[in-house]
Design a protein around this motif. Structure first.
Motif, PDB file in Angstrom:
ATOM      1  N   ALA A   1      13.698   6.730 -11.704  1.00 51.43           N
ATOM      2  CA  ALA A   1      14.069   8.097 -12.067  1.00 51.43           C
ATOM      3  C   ALA A   1      13.404   9.100 -11.132  1.00 51.43           C
ATOM      4  CB  ALA A   1      13.691   8.377 -13.518  1.00 51.43           C
ATOM      5  N   GLU A   2      12.139   8.854 -10.785  1.00 48.72           N
ATOM      6  CA  GLU A   2      11.418   9.747  -9.876  1.00 48.72           C
ATOM      7  C   GLU A   2      12.097   9.790  -8.506  1.00 48.72           C
ATOM      8  OE1 GLU A   2       7.185  10.086  -7.473  1.00 48.72           O
ATOM      9  OE2 GLU A   2       7.678   8.257  -8.549  1.00 48.72           O
ATOM     10  N   VAL A   3      12.401   8.631  -7.969  1.00 47.08           N
ATOM     11  CA  VAL A   3      13.038   8.560  -6.655  1.00 47.08           C
ATOM     12  C   VAL A   3      14.383   9.287  -6.693  1.00 47.08           C
ATOM     13  CG1 VAL A   3      14.126   6.994  -4.984  1.00 47.08           C
ATOM     14  CG2 VAL A   3      11.872   6.447  -5.925  1.00 47.08           C
TER      15      VAL A   3
ATOM     16  N   ILE B   1      11.778  -0.912  -9.726  1.00 46.70           N
ATOM     17  CA  ILE B   1      11.167  -0.956  -8.400  1.00 46.70           C
ATOM     18  C   ILE B   1       9.659  -1.026  -8.601  1.00 46.70           C
ATOM     19  CG2 ILE B   1      13.027   0.163  -7.133  1.00 46.70           C
ATOM     20  CD1 ILE B   1      11.487   2.764  -7.211  1.00 46.70           C
ATOM     21  N   ALA B   2       9.011  -1.787  -7.756  1.00 48.21           N
ATOM     22  CA  ALA B   2       7.565  -1.974  -7.840  1.00 48.21           C
ATOM     23  C   ALA B   2       6.851  -0.738  -7.306  1.00 48.21           C
ATOM     24  CB  ALA B   2       7.160  -3.209  -7.040  1.00 48.21           C
ATOM     25  N   ARG B   3       5.569  -0.629  -7.606  1.00 52.69           N
ATOM     26  CA  ARG B   3       4.780   0.518  -7.131  1.00 52.69           C
ATOM     27  C   ARG B   3       4.797   0.618  -5.609  1.00 52.69           C
ATOM     28  NH1 ARG B   3       1.119  -0.671 -11.652  1.00 52.69           N
ATOM     29  NH2 ARG B   3       1.289   1.094 -13.057  1.00 52.69           N
ATOM     30  N   ARG B   4       4.656  -0.511  -4.945  1.00 56.92           N
ATOM     31  CA  ARG B   4       4.645  -0.501  -3.473  1.00 56.92           C
ATOM     32  C   ARG B   4       5.988  -0.014  -2.929  1.00 56.92           C
ATOM     33  NH1 ARG B   4       2.264   0.685   0.928  1.00 56.92           N
ATOM     34  NH2 ARG B   4       2.955  -0.527   2.704  1.00 56.92           N
ATOM     35  N   GLU B   5       7.084  -0.448  -3.557  1.00 54.78           N
ATOM     36  CA  GLU B   5       8.410  -0.009  -3.142  1.00 54.78           C
ATOM     37  C   GLU B   5       8.573   1.487  -3.389  1.00 54.78           C
ATOM     38  OE1 GLU B   5      10.821  -4.151  -3.991  1.00 54.78           O
ATOM     39  OE2 GLU B   5      10.501  -2.741  -5.629  1.00 54.78           O
TER      40      GLU B   5
ATOM     41  N   GLN C   1       7.515   7.869   0.861  1.00 58.06           N
ATOM     42  CA  GLN C   1       7.182   8.201   2.246  1.00 58.06           C
ATOM     43  C   GLN C   1       8.448   8.575   3.013  1.00 58.06           C
ATOM     44  OE1 GLN C   1       4.019   8.508   3.565  1.00 58.06           O
ATOM     45  NE2 GLN C   1       3.551   8.319   1.397  1.00 58.06           N
ATOM     46  N   GLN C   2       9.520   7.832   2.795  1.00 53.55           N
ATOM     47  CA  GLN C   2      10.785   8.139   3.461  1.00 53.55           C
ATOM     48  C   GLN C   2      11.335   9.486   2.979  1.00 53.55           C
ATOM     49  OE1 GLN C   2      13.288   4.768   2.699  1.00 53.55           O
ATOM     50  NE2 GLN C   2      12.129   3.434   4.047  1.00 53.55           N
TER      51      GLN C   2
END
Length: 109
Positions: free
Chosen positions: A36-38, A88-92, A98-99
């Protein structure tokens, strides 16, 4: 001739059954907090790009390039979620953010 038609039909039915099975196994949890954040950030960037074009501060070509970058990020998010039961994982999430940050810095320059 009848045998060839039957074999083609059988292959088509088999292919469709595999496609149905694959889509049934994909769980899309679009409400997962990281997803949702992304997606919220992507929607916000889309609004900002349109506003810049309306105000004459960004060309249509630049807007198209940034929209393309955002579509690529959205596709990556979907691909990552598909591989991880709809999450999605935290790292993803970090990589996607970043993108998004890179695109965001290009809006309003």
């Amino acid at each position: 001739m009848h045998n060839v038609t039957f074999r083609i039909a059988a292959v088509a039915v088999l292919a469709l059954s595999f496609a149905g099975t694959a889509s049934a196994q994909t769980s899309w949890d679009a409400t997962h907090p990281r997803r949702a954040e992304v997606n919220h950030r992507l929607a916000n960037q889309d609004r900002r790009i349109h506003q810049e074009v309306r105000e004459g501060e960004m060309s249509h070509a630049e807007a198209a390039r940034l929209h393309s970058d955002d579509r690529q990020i959205r596709q990556e998010e979907r691909d990552m979620a598909t591989q991880n039961s709809g999450h999605i994982a935290r790292r993803e999430d970090y990589v996607l953010n970043q993108q998004e940050n890179h695109v965001s810095r290009q809006i309003g320059q």
